[in-house]
Design a protein around this motif. Structure first.
Motif, short mmCIF file in Angstrom:
data_model
loop_
_atom_site.label_atom_id
_atom_site.label_comp_id
_atom_site.label_asym_id
_atom_site.label_seq_id
_atom_site.Cartn_x
_atom_site.Cartn_y
_atom_site.Cartn_z
N THR A 149 -21.70 -11.66 4.09
CA THR A 149 -21.76 -11.09 5.44
C THR A 149 -21.06 -9.75 5.56
N GLY A 150 -20.30 -9.35 4.55
CA GLY A 150 -19.63 -8.06 4.62
C GLY A 150 -18.15 -8.16 4.92
N LYS A 151 -17.57 -9.33 4.71
CA LYS A 151 -16.14 -9.53 5.02
C LYS A 151 -15.25 -8.58 4.22
N SER A 152 -15.49 -8.51 2.90
CA SER A 152 -14.67 -7.64 2.05
C SER A 152 -14.87 -6.18 2.40
N THR A 153 -16.11 -5.81 2.69
CA THR A 153 -16.41 -4.43 3.10
C THR A 153 -15.65 -4.07 4.36
N LEU A 154 -15.73 -4.93 5.37
CA LEU A 154 -15.05 -4.66 6.63
C LEU A 154 -13.53 -4.61 6.42
N ALA A 155 -12.99 -5.53 5.64
CA ALA A 155 -11.55 -5.54 5.40
C ALA A 155 -11.10 -4.24 4.75
N ALA A 156 -11.88 -3.75 3.77
CA ALA A 156 -11.52 -2.49 3.11
C ALA A 156 -11.59 -1.32 4.08
N GLN A 157 -12.59 -1.32 4.95
CA GLN A 157 -12.70 -0.25 5.94
C GLN A 157 -11.52 -0.30 6.91
N LEU A 158 -11.10 -1.49 7.27
CA LEU A 158 -9.98 -1.62 8.19
C LEU A 158 -8.67 -1.15 7.55
N VAL A 159 -8.49 -1.44 6.26
CA VAL A 159 -7.29 -0.96 5.57
C VAL A 159 -7.26 0.57 5.58
N GLU A 160 -8.41 1.19 5.32
CA GLU A 160 -8.50 2.65 5.30
C GLU A 160 -8.25 3.23 6.70
N ALA A 161 -8.85 2.60 7.71
CA ALA A 161 -8.66 3.09 9.08
C ALA A 161 -7.22 2.90 9.54
N ALA A 162 -6.60 1.81 9.12
CA ALA A 162 -5.20 1.57 9.47
C ALA A 162 -4.31 2.62 8.85
N ALA A 163 -4.57 2.96 7.57
CA ALA A 163 -3.76 3.96 6.88
C ALA A 163 -3.83 5.31 7.61
N ALA A 164 -5.01 5.63 8.14
CA ALA A 164 -5.16 6.89 8.88
C ALA A 164 -4.29 6.92 10.12
N ARG A 165 -3.92 5.76 10.62
CA ARG A 165 -3.03 5.67 11.79
C ARG A 165 -1.57 5.47 11.39
#
Length: 271
Positions: free
Chosen positions: A41-57
């Motif tokens: 379903t894309g769980k790992s993909t979404l988690a990786a995107q969230l880690v990247e977006a979190a780092a930007a903040r």
């Protein structure tokens, strides 16, 4: 939480959706944000995107999967000899090292340095501990997994096999009862470590074999020369997950505080 259709495959989920999910994960009091959903379903993909977006903040985040807590194959082989032959296959309830999972999540909650377990799916083995990445003090843990938050079934529902695997290899229901009992008894403590749960909801279990095959081929492309499962093996493999997967589809939209519905191409649906 879903929004207009947009591919969530190789290109990932839409940036606006990722930002909305991250805002949900950064609510006060959340340290472990769960991402549930069936295979592919894309769980790992979404988690990786969230880690990247979190780092930007400036938010220190890391992704962790329940898949990384599978028992190593020798341990599952011992379980198969002791309980039921089908337990040699990773994934169903009872095949995870829950003690390790609880220790790891508790250390992350306390912001203690810890090594994050990693499982080699192509090799069907836990990677050597020396290869586990180290995590320092984290602000957020994105914990993803295919059965996160799923409750046990009513035991009466276990009487009738739901696929060829159950009919031919678990005719007396001993394996599915054992897995269901493990889910009811052993996984509740793990679910309690999740502060908030997001469920990625596929249109039905019927898409899972194709999505899991695509996932397997991606793993093989990433590591050329290593053998993996072919289409026939995947078709049998996903039958181990079907009962709990269908039960998750019935129950988790009413349990998880947040749900993103997906179409057959993994695109989030408007809603």
């Amino acid at each position: 939480m879903a929004q207009a259709a947009h591919p969530s495959g190789p290109g990932g989920f839409p940036p606006a959706l990722v930002e909305r999910v991250l805002a949900d994960a950064l609510r006060p009091g959340i340290r472990v944000y769960g991402i549930g959903g069936l295979q592919g379903t894309g769980k790992s993909t979404l988690a990786a995107q969230l880690v990247e977006a979190a780092a930007a903040r400036g938010v220190r985040a890391a992704a962790l999967s329940i898949d990384d807590f599978y028992f190593d194959r020798p341990a599952r082989e011992a379980l198969a000899r002791r309980v039921h032959p089908l337990l040699v296959t990773r994934g169903p309830p009872g095949t995870h090292d829950l003690a390790l999972a609880l220790r790891t999540l508790d250390a992350l909650r306390r912001r203690e340095p810890v090594s994050l377990p990693r499982f080699d799916k192509l090799g069907d083995r836990r990677r050597a501990q020396a290869l586990w990445p180290a995590a320092g003090a984290l602000d957020l843990v994105l914990f993803e997994g295919w059965l996160l938050g799923t409750p046990a079934e009513d035991r009466a529902a276990l009487a009738t096999p739901i696929n060829a695997l159950e009919r031919e290899e678990d005719g007396d229901g001993r394996w599915r009862r054992w897995c269901n009992d493990a889910l009811d008894r052993d996984y509740l403590a793990l679910w309690a470590r999740i502060d908030r749960l997001l469920f990625l909801q596929p249109p039905g279990f019927e898409v899972v074999p194709r999505w899991r095959l695509e996932q397997e081929r991606a793993l093989q492309r990433a590591e050329p020369g290593r053998a993996g499962m072919d289409q026939a093996a995947i078709a049998r493999f996903v039958q181990h997950y079907e009962r709990v997967g269908r039960h998750a589809l019935r129950t988790l939209p009413g349990i998880a505080p947040a749900t993103i519905a997906l179409d057959a191409e993994r695109r989030p649906l408007s809603g």
